[in-house]
Design a protein around this motif. Structure first.
Motif, PDB file in Angstrom:
ATOM      1  N   PHE A 146       0.835  -1.206   0.000  1.00  0.00           N
ATOM      2  CA  PHE A 146       0.000   0.000   0.000  1.00  0.00           C
ATOM      3  C   PHE A 146       0.868   1.253   0.000  1.00  0.00           C
ATOM      4  CE2 PHE A 146      -2.971   3.030   2.009  1.00  0.00           C
ATOM      5  CZ  PHE A 146      -4.100   2.792   1.263  1.00  0.00           C
ATOM      6  N   ASP A 147       1.901   1.254   0.843  1.00  0.00           N
ATOM      7  CA  ASP A 147       2.784   2.409   0.900  1.00  0.00           C
ATOM      8  C   ASP A 147       3.750   2.443  -0.281  1.00  0.00           C
ATOM      9  OD1 ASP A 147       1.714   3.529   3.117  1.00  0.00           O
ATOM     10  OD2 ASP A 147       3.034   2.495   4.508  1.00  0.00           O
TER      11      ASP A 147
ATOM     12  N   LEU B 201       3.371   1.352  -3.327  1.00  0.00           N
ATOM     13  CA  LEU B 201       2.744   1.767  -4.592  1.00  0.00           C
ATOM     14  C   LEU B 201       2.497   3.273  -4.605  1.00  0.00           C
ATOM     15  CD1 LEU B 201       1.405   1.014  -7.294  1.00  0.00           C
ATOM     16  CD2 LEU B 201      -0.731   0.789  -6.077  1.00  0.00           C
TER      17      LEU B 201
ATOM     18  N   ILE C 180      -2.761  -4.652  -1.264  1.00  0.00           N
ATOM     19  CA  ILE C 180      -3.114  -3.233  -1.262  1.00  0.00           C
ATOM     20  C   ILE C 180      -4.594  -3.059  -0.963  1.00  0.00           C
ATOM     21  CG2 ILE C 180      -3.321  -1.217  -2.746  1.00  0.00           C
ATOM     22  CD1 ILE C 180      -0.858  -2.287  -4.233  1.00  0.00           C
TER      23      ILE C 180
END
Lengths: 170, 409
Positions: free
Chosen positions: B375-376, B378, B407
């Motif tokens: 998540f971070d 990307l 994600i």
């Protein structure tokens, strides 16, 4: 809790009047919404916590005051220390200042909180839904939001269910 | 409800530059169905010729509401969902979830179970890096590497199947230990893998490390300086390739990682090629850990004896009334967790994978939050992609090594 973290916590308690709380082996500070940006700024600049590890929220519905807790975990890579911040928020129009300037990854994490909990972040550059579709109603991770299900279609009721489905029709 | 095309325009209007509105630049959707986006990721690109002016990732196509669903299931049942998050690191997800429960409930894990957990998660790390290597090079048009890496990954999946009956969705780690002990063939299978694999890594490197096309496509592409990486919350091999030596296995050892001798590879070039080198070296180091853990694999039980959390063995059910009660209680209701909250974090193949677990004292979690590394990671893609060619964007998507299940959750 190791000594260095203890020092930082006691300084913060004195400076900002926050309330320390030890949950398991995790040190957390209960911070009021007005002070969160100030505290984050000073943790980031003065105490060397440059990395926002976790940003999430918990819903305590049906409690209203405070209904939400927004949780920040900041991490110091130099000193390998983690500090938690918990911000209680009311159930009616919960709102917090954004942290995008300090921690770039707060951008999507705040969008996620808006999407899932309906917590508004003031000053966020692009506060849109992130995981749910753009036209979704409600905020799914709230406790008063039902888990939901989709009725199984059989031959005898397929058309009837189809008619009520919200997807785009010709 | 807005009309779809009207919405698309409104969505774009405040994101793209004025040049796009005047028609000087082109807007192009890459995905959601695009072979090099590794799942269902939509990238909205603003292009000036072949140069990326702006890039907006649009995620959520794989959102399955796992965090919400877990709140409606007992702790033991919710464990099944953890496999579905990061589907290349299933055992790692099981591990961090179990660690959170064990931390909150003060549940002990026998040493044999800890060692087996380490062996399997490290094998999983190799497996995940193999998928990354295969698909990353496939995106860069080197198709042969893909076949080789998937050949080796198959050996790891076979080991998964051997221990748990499943190739991917294993749910093999349970709160307090393992589902059951590993079969006798396990040790030989892992030893075979250990003897084969170093040669195979050299094979991949022979194909890529000095390959002029590969170097051309990766050197100097997507440079992240260390401060920027921390600012964006990048973790895992991407952070280490930017010269920040940060690995939770060293910093906050869990599952007895402190007993094993291994290095944390770092690199200072911070580009796509450096990330390639770091991940290749990580596979070697993981293999070292697996070998050491297997050499001193202790004998003993693989699950805690705490009957309040762990179901009794079948043999006890015939003789002990108490065991029957525990069995009944655990499989109808589940176990009650003490009130409180806990955060457990591990080093997954992609970075820091954490679980924030909050319990209200009942048999179901009050809140489970997954702090997922993809998540971070990307999130930084738009910054990396700016002013690069579209072809380089494909390389950047590959080097970020995200998993959409991780994600969208």
């Amino acid at each position: 809790m190791d000594n260095e973290l203890q020092n930082i916590v006691s300084v913060l308690v004195e400076r900002f009047g926050v309330e320390p709380k030890e949950i398991r082996d995790q040190t957390s500070l209960i911070v009021s919404p007005e002070k969160i940006s100030e505290i984050c700024q000073s943790l980031h600049d003065e105490y060397g916590f440059p990395w926002l590890e976790v940003l999430t929220a918990v819903d305590y519905w049906p409690e209203q005051e405070p209904r939400f807790h927004v949780i920040y975990f900041l991490y110091s890579i130099e000193k390998s220390m983690r500090i938690g911040l918990r911000v209680p928020l009311p159930g009616v129009s919960p709102s917090l200042p954004t942290m995008v300037e300090l921690f770039a990854n707060a951008n999507w994490r705040e969008r996620e909180l808006w999407d899932m909990f309906g917590i508004h972040f003031e000053g966020h550059p692009d506060l849109r839904r992130i995981l749910m579709p753009h036209d979704w109603q409600g905020h799914p991770l709230r406790k008063d939001y039902p888990l939901g299900y989709e009725e199984v279609q059989f031959t005898f009721n397929a058309e009837e269910i189809d008619r009520d489905k919200p997807y785009a029709k010709e | 409800m807005l009309d779809q095309s009207e919405f698309a325009f409104n969505e774009l209007r405040h994101l793209v530059s004025d040049r796009a509105i005047k028609g000087e630049t082109m807007l192009l959707n890459m995905g959601p169905q695009h072979p090099s986006t590794h799942g269902v990721l939509r990238l909205l690109l603003e292009l000036d010729g072949e140069i990326v002016v702006n890039c907006f990732p649009d995620i959520g196509f794989l959102h399955t509401g796992i965090e919400k669903n877990m709140e409606a299931k007992s702790y033991e049942k919710a464990a099944v969902m953890t496999d579905r998050l990061d589907y290349l690191n299933n055992l790692g997800n099981n591990l961090v979830y179990c660690m959170a429960i064990e931390k909150l409930a003060d549940l002990d894990v026998p040493v044999r179970a800890q060692a087996i957990r380490v062996i399997l998660t490290e094998l999983q790390r190799i497996g995940s890096h193999l998928v990354w290597l295969g698909t990353h090079t496939l995106d860069l048009a080197a198709i042969s590497v893909f076949w080789y890496t998937f050949r080796e990954r198959e050996l790891i999946l076979d080991i998964n199947e051997m221990v748990s009956g499943q190739r991917m969705m294993t749910t093999y780690f349970r709160p307090g230990g393992l589902w059951r002990d590993v079969p006798v063939e396990f040790e030989d299978a892992v030893r075979d893998f250990i003897s084969i694999f170093p040669k195979r890594i050299s094979e991949y490197e022979a194909m890529l490390s000095e390959n002029p096309i590969f170097i051309e496509r990766t050197k100097g592409i997507g440079v992240i300086n260390p401060d920027e990486a921390v600012h964006w919350g990048i973790t895992g091999p991407m952070l280490r390739a930017s010269g920040v030596n940060f690995d939770l296995r060293k910093v906050e050892p869990y599952m007895g990682y402190e007993q094993y001798d291994f290095n944390v590879p770092t690199h200072t070039d911070s580009d796509t090629y450096a990330r390639y080198l770091v991940r290749m070296e990580e596979m070697r180091q993981s293999l070292r850990i697996v070998e050491q853990a297997l050499d001193k694999l202790p004998y003993g039980p693989v699950r805690s004896n705490n009957r309040k959390y762990v179901p009794p063995p079948r043999s006890e059910l015939g003789t002990s009334m108490e065991a029957v009660i525990h069995h009944f209680k655990l499989w109808t209701d589940g176990f009650e967790m003490p009130k409180g909250s806990v955060y457990a974090a591990t080093e997954s193949p992609r970075g820091v994978l954490g679980v924030y677990l909050e319990s209200d004292g009942s048999t179901k979690p009050h809140r489970v939050h997954w702090r997922t590394p993809s998540f971070d990671n990307l999130q930084m893609l738009p910054v990396l992609a700016k002013d690069h060619l579209v072809a380089d964007l494909v390389a950047l998507v590959g080097t970020t090594d995200f998993v959409l299940g991780d994600i969208d959750r």
